[in-house]
Write a protein that holds these residues in place. Sequence first.
Motif, PDB file in Angstrom:
ATOM      1  N   PHE A   1       0.828  -1.208   0.000  1.00 19.77           N
ATOM      2  CA  PHE A   1       0.000   0.000   0.000  1.00 19.77           C
ATOM      3  C   PHE A   1       0.861   1.256   0.000  1.00 19.77           C
ATOM      4  O   PHE A   1       0.649   2.187  -0.778  1.00 19.77           O
ATOM      5  N   SER A   2       1.877   1.284   0.873  1.00 23.55           N
ATOM      6  CA  SER A   2       2.720   2.469   1.026  1.00 23.55           C
ATOM      7  C   SER A   2       3.588   2.703  -0.200  1.00 23.55           C
ATOM      8  O   SER A   2       3.789   3.852  -0.621  1.00 23.55           O
ATOM      9  N   GLU A   3       4.109   1.627  -0.777  1.00 20.91           N
ATOM     10  CA  GLU A   3       4.899   1.757  -2.009  1.00 20.91           C
ATOM     11  C   GLU A   3       4.026   2.306  -3.130  1.00 20.91           C
ATOM     12  O   GLU A   3       4.453   3.163  -3.910  1.00 20.91           O
ATOM     13  N   ARG A   4       2.809   1.811  -3.216  1.00 20.01           N
ATOM     14  CA  ARG A   4       1.902   2.257  -4.279  1.00 20.01           C
ATOM     15  C   ARG A   4       1.570   3.737  -4.144  1.00 20.01           C
ATOM     16  O   ARG A   4       1.418   4.452  -5.139  1.00 20.01           O
ATOM     17  N   GLU A   5       1.475   4.213  -2.904  1.00 22.72           N
ATOM     18  CA  GLU A   5       1.150   5.613  -2.658  1.00 22.72           C
ATOM     19  C   GLU A   5       2.384   6.508  -2.690  1.00 22.72           C
ATOM     20  O   GLU A   5       2.282   7.719  -2.532  1.00 22.72           O
ATOM     21  N   GLY A   6       3.562   5.908  -2.881  1.00 24.09           N
ATOM     22  CA  GLY A   6       4.788   6.696  -2.965  1.00 24.09           C
ATOM     23  C   GLY A   6       5.245   7.272  -1.642  1.00 24.09           C
ATOM     24  O   GLY A   6       5.901   8.323  -1.608  1.00 24.09           O
ATOM     25  N   LEU A   7       4.910   6.603  -0.535  1.00 23.18           N
ATOM     26  CA  LEU A   7       5.272   7.106   0.788  1.00 23.18           C
ATOM     27  C   LEU A   7       6.648   6.596   1.197  1.00 23.18           C
ATOM     28  O   LEU A   7       7.050   5.476   0.860  1.00 23.18           O
ATOM     29  N   ASP A   8       7.365   7.407   1.959  1.00 19.22           N
ATOM     30  CA  ASP A   8       8.615   6.978   2.567  1.00 19.22           C
ATOM     31  C   ASP A   8       8.257   6.028   3.701  1.00 19.22           C
ATOM     32  O   ASP A   8       7.410   6.334   4.537  1.00 19.22           O
TER      33      ASP A   8
END
Length: 298
Positions: A101-108
């Motif tokens: 989820f976080s990778e998909r949203e481009g989050l650190d």
Amino acid sequence: MLEGIIIKGISGFYYVEVGNTIYECKARGIFRKKNKTPLVGDRVSISIVDEDEKKGIIENIHSRVSELVRPPVANINKVIITFSVKEPSPNFLLLDRFIVFSEREGLDIVIVLSKTDLDETGEISNSIKEEFEKVGYKVIPVSTKTGENMDKILDELEDNISVFAGQSGVGKSSIINYIAPGINLATAEISQKLGRGKHTTRHAELFKIGKNAIIADTPGFSSFELNNIEIEELQEYFIEFDEYRDCKFGSKCIHKNEPGCGIKQAVEEGKISKRRYQNYLQILDEINNLKGKLKRNL
């Protein structure tokens, strides 16, 4: 007009912080017509209705850096994925789902292992740390009981708008209370019967820690839907796959049953975590099943 940030939203009221002042605001009806709802974390422009009562109207929502649907919060740039080493035991499938989820949203991404005081030998903490650092993620073992590495959490929050994510009962609110005791978030008690925590947060809210750190405490950030991820897309969010995508079927390989797959070979050689790969396959099957259901319902 004044510019500020929405720090809380409850029942159609939005609390906008402008400098050191908080205004209770309603949103213009035009946002409903545009199907754009103000979110906690939005940078907005407001007009003042009553300065004495600190009431205003949201006139404009500025462009968003990011937008999360569940929980509904905008402009987050870092996620602190929090999992306890014990009570509850780490759920690695859920951890990998959070990472996807976080990778998909481009989050650190920062992974925090909480309750290390319960891991007397350090064996659990060290093995998880080694596995995910090998992938390329920063892993911080912490304890609110001993204070271990709590200063490193503060360092990670500096100059970011961050959200804490993780299953119930892992100690997210306890960590926030430790690093910012003035917030006084309600902490969850572990259910002895179920072995998991009870939700304590009821709405998304932003809190300032010092001058340059903002954190979001949010309800419901313990799972997410896979509907919007395509089968071929999933591999992009397992970042360690990049180095080994030398497959016979090229970009069409989903690294499941295909012969001559570089990813499967890397797993066999111990270059990719077998557990991570198995979780990849399970998430892949979930996406495949969801796509099948959607097609049948059309």
